[in-house]
Write a protein that holds these residues in place. Structure first.
Motif, mmCIF file in Angstrom:
data_model
loop_
_atom_site.group_PDB
_atom_site.id
_atom_site.type_symbol
_atom_site.label_atom_id
_atom_site.label_comp_id
_atom_site.label_asym_id
_atom_site.label_seq_id
_atom_site.Cartn_x
_atom_site.Cartn_y
_atom_site.Cartn_z
ATOM 1 N N LEU A 1 1.871 6.748 -6.981
ATOM 2 C CA LEU A 1 0.841 7.693 -7.414
ATOM 3 C C LEU A 1 1.256 9.129 -7.143
ATOM 4 O O LEU A 1 0.810 10.053 -7.834
ATOM 5 C CB LEU A 1 -0.474 7.381 -6.705
ATOM 6 C CG LEU A 1 -1.129 6.036 -7.065
ATOM 7 C CD1 LEU A 1 -2.396 5.834 -6.261
ATOM 8 C CD2 LEU A 1 -1.431 5.972 -8.554
ATOM 9 N N ALA A 2 2.120 9.332 -6.147
ATOM 10 C CA ALA A 2 2.561 10.687 -5.806
ATOM 11 C C ALA A 2 3.799 11.113 -6.588
ATOM 12 O O ALA A 2 4.154 12.300 -6.585
ATOM 13 C CB ALA A 2 2.843 10.774 -4.311
ATOM 14 N N ASP A 3 4.448 10.170 -7.257
ATOM 15 C CA ASP A 3 5.690 10.471 -7.979
ATOM 16 C C ASP A 3 5.381 11.285 -9.234
ATOM 17 O O ASP A 3 4.506 10.920 -10.018
ATOM 18 C CB ASP A 3 6.406 9.173 -8.365
ATOM 19 C CG ASP A 3 7.872 9.381 -8.681
ATOM 20 O OD1 ASP A 3 8.190 10.331 -9.439
ATOM 21 O OD2 ASP A 3 8.699 8.610 -8.177
ATOM 22 N N GLU B 1 0.825 -1.198 0.000
ATOM 23 C CA GLU B 1 0.000 0.000 0.000
ATOM 24 C C GLU B 1 0.866 1.258 0.000
ATOM 25 O O GLU B 1 0.520 2.264 -0.637
ATOM 26 C CB GLU B 1 -0.935 0.002 1.217
ATOM 27 C CG GLU B 1 -1.994 -1.079 1.199
ATOM 28 C CD GLU B 1 -1.468 -2.466 1.531
ATOM 29 O OE1 GLU B 1 -2.193 -3.449 1.289
ATOM 30 O OE2 GLU B 1 -0.312 -2.571 2.021
ATOM 31 N N THR B 2 2.003 1.198 0.694
ATOM 32 C CA THR B 2 2.923 2.336 0.724
ATOM 33 C C THR B 2 3.557 2.556 -0.642
ATOM 34 O O THR B 2 3.688 3.688 -1.109
ATOM 35 C CB THR B 2 4.020 2.100 1.784
ATOM 36 O OG1 THR B 2 3.418 1.949 3.071
ATOM 37 C CG2 THR B 2 5.001 3.263 1.816
ATOM 38 N N GLN C 1 -4.085 -6.699 -3.327
ATOM 39 C CA GLN C 1 -2.900 -5.872 -3.577
ATOM 40 C C GLN C 1 -2.464 -5.956 -5.031
ATOM 41 O O GLN C 1 -2.092 -4.947 -5.640
ATOM 42 C CB GLN C 1 -1.765 -6.314 -2.649
ATOM 43 C CG GLN C 1 -2.007 -5.978 -1.187
ATOM 44 C CD GLN C 1 -1.055 -6.701 -0.250
ATOM 45 O OE1 GLN C 1 -0.426 -7.708 -0.620
ATOM 46 N NE2 GLN C 1 -0.920 -6.210 0.973
ATOM 47 N N ILE D 1 2.350 1.711 -3.581
ATOM 48 C CA ILE D 1 1.341 2.236 -4.501
ATOM 49 C C ILE D 1 1.112 3.718 -4.267
ATOM 50 O O ILE D 1 1.042 4.509 -5.213
ATOM 51 C CB ILE D 1 0.023 1.448 -4.348
ATOM 52 C CG1 ILE D 1 0.201 0.011 -4.845
ATOM 53 C CG2 ILE D 1 -1.107 2.126 -5.123
ATOM 54 C CD1 ILE D 1 -0.978 -0.888 -4.576
ATOM 55 N N ALA D 2 1.030 4.121 -3.010
ATOM 56 C CA ALA D 2 0.837 5.540 -2.686
ATOM 57 C C ALA D 2 2.018 6.372 -3.159
ATOM 58 O O ALA D 2 1.840 7.475 -3.703
ATOM 59 C CB ALA D 2 0.636 5.699 -1.183
ATOM 60 N N GLN D 3 3.232 5.862 -2.975
ATOM 61 C CA GLN D 3 4.424 6.580 -3.424
ATOM 62 C C GLN D 3 4.451 6.704 -4.944
ATOM 63 O O GLN D 3 4.832 7.749 -5.486
ATOM 64 C CB GLN D 3 5.680 5.876 -2.919
ATOM 65 C CG GLN D 3 5.880 5.972 -1.416
ATOM 66 C CD GLN D 3 7.049 5.126 -0.926
ATOM 67 O OE1 GLN D 3 7.507 4.194 -1.608
ATOM 68 N NE2 GLN D 3 7.545 5.431 0.258
ATOM 69 N N ALA E 1 7.514 5.967 -11.478
ATOM 70 C CA ALA E 1 6.328 5.392 -10.841
ATOM 71 C C ALA E 1 6.015 4.014 -11.410
ATOM 72 O O ALA E 1 5.698 3.068 -10.670
ATOM 73 C CB ALA E 1 5.138 6.328 -11.022
ATOM 74 N N HIS F 1 -3.394 0.498 -11.204
ATOM 75 C CA HIS F 1 -2.684 1.777 -11.229
ATOM 76 C C HIS F 1 -1.549 1.766 -12.250
ATOM 77 O O HIS F 1 -1.301 2.785 -12.902
ATOM 78 C CB HIS F 1 -2.169 2.113 -9.826
ATOM 79 C CG HIS F 1 -3.258 2.439 -8.863
ATOM 80 N ND1 HIS F 1 -4.127 3.490 -9.057
ATOM 81 C CD2 HIS F 1 -3.648 1.838 -7.698
ATOM 82 C CE1 HIS F 1 -4.996 3.539 -8.057
ATOM 83 N NE2 HIS F 1 -4.731 2.550 -7.232
ATOM 84 N N GLN G 1 -4.891 -3.908 -7.191
ATOM 85 C CA GLN G 1 -4.638 -2.476 -7.039
ATOM 86 C C GLN G 1 -3.401 -2.053 -7.836
ATOM 87 O O GLN G 1 -3.413 -1.044 -8.545
ATOM 88 C CB GLN G 1 -4.444 -2.131 -5.549
ATOM 89 C CG GLN G 1 -5.685 -2.266 -4.688
ATOM 90 C CD GLN G 1 -6.663 -1.135 -4.885
ATOM 91 O OE1 GLN G 1 -6.312 -0.065 -5.403
ATOM 92 N NE2 GLN G 1 -7.906 -1.352 -4.467
#
Length: 203
Positions: A40-42, A33-34, A65, A36-38, A48, A72, A68
């Protein structure tokens, strides 16, 4: 007595085999989850995508997982990361794993879009193309290595927009020496100053 000795020998052999077989390596790294969040923020879509690809290579992901991460990465490949064929593979893999997932409807919609994109790109590439036009089509379909190799072997410089893309994707780097040139033919441009094909591509 002989039967007991026989089974004892079998048990010892099995125990020895179990001890000598290396256990499967456990996955390491941040929680999925971390990652994926990183991703999406890159701000760099190629970085990414690489993060999500590394995540998907793990063998311990749950079905949720993996879905997801596939969604993305597929969405990223369909748009900023320029890998339309890879996007099709991701969405199809997602729908195979979880056809009734909450993301499945979005995946089907994006899959329709990207299939249309691929058809249009392939049609456009059937006509006479300049190197720059051929590069754009091949790159967008996902043939990054092939597109870069063609430019490098030609000795011609990419367009300014292509230079920006190739820098972001890690194919063009800052030159270590001032006299290094990215291209052999054509006039020099300000956007080419101080750049060269990355070292790991020139070996």
């Amino acid at each position: 007595m002989r039967r007991f000795a026989f089974y004892t020998s079998i048990s010892a052999a099995l125990l020895l085999a179990a001890c000598t077989t290396a256990p499967e390596a456990a996955d390491t790294g941040p929680p999925p989850e971390t990652v994926i969040a990183q991703a999406l923020a890159d701000s760099n879509p190629y970085d990414a995508e690489a993060m999500l690809s590394e995540l998907l290579a793990r063998n311990s992901l749950t079905a949720e997982q993996r879905v997801q991460a596939l969604y993305h990465r597929g969405s990223l490949r369909r748009q900023a990361a320029d890998n339309r064929l890879g996007a099709i593979e991701d969405f199809e893999a997602l729908l195979k794993i979880a056809p009734d997932h909450a993301l499945a409807a979005n995946a089907r919609t994006e899959l329709d879009y990207v299939r249309t994109d691929v058809e249009q790109i392939k049609v456009s590439m059937n006509r006479f193309l300049t190197l720059a036009q051929w590069f754009d089509g091949t790159w967008t379909l996902g043939g990054h290595e092939e597109a870069v190799a063609r430019y490098r072997s030609s000795g011609l410089p990419p367009t300014p927009e292509q230079v920006e893309t190739l820098v972001a994707a890690g194919y063009i780097c800052e030159a270590g020496e001032s006299d290094v040139r990215l291209h052999e033919f054509g006039e020099d441009r300000d956007d080419l100053t101080g750049l060269e094909w990355c070292a790991d591509l020139t070996s």
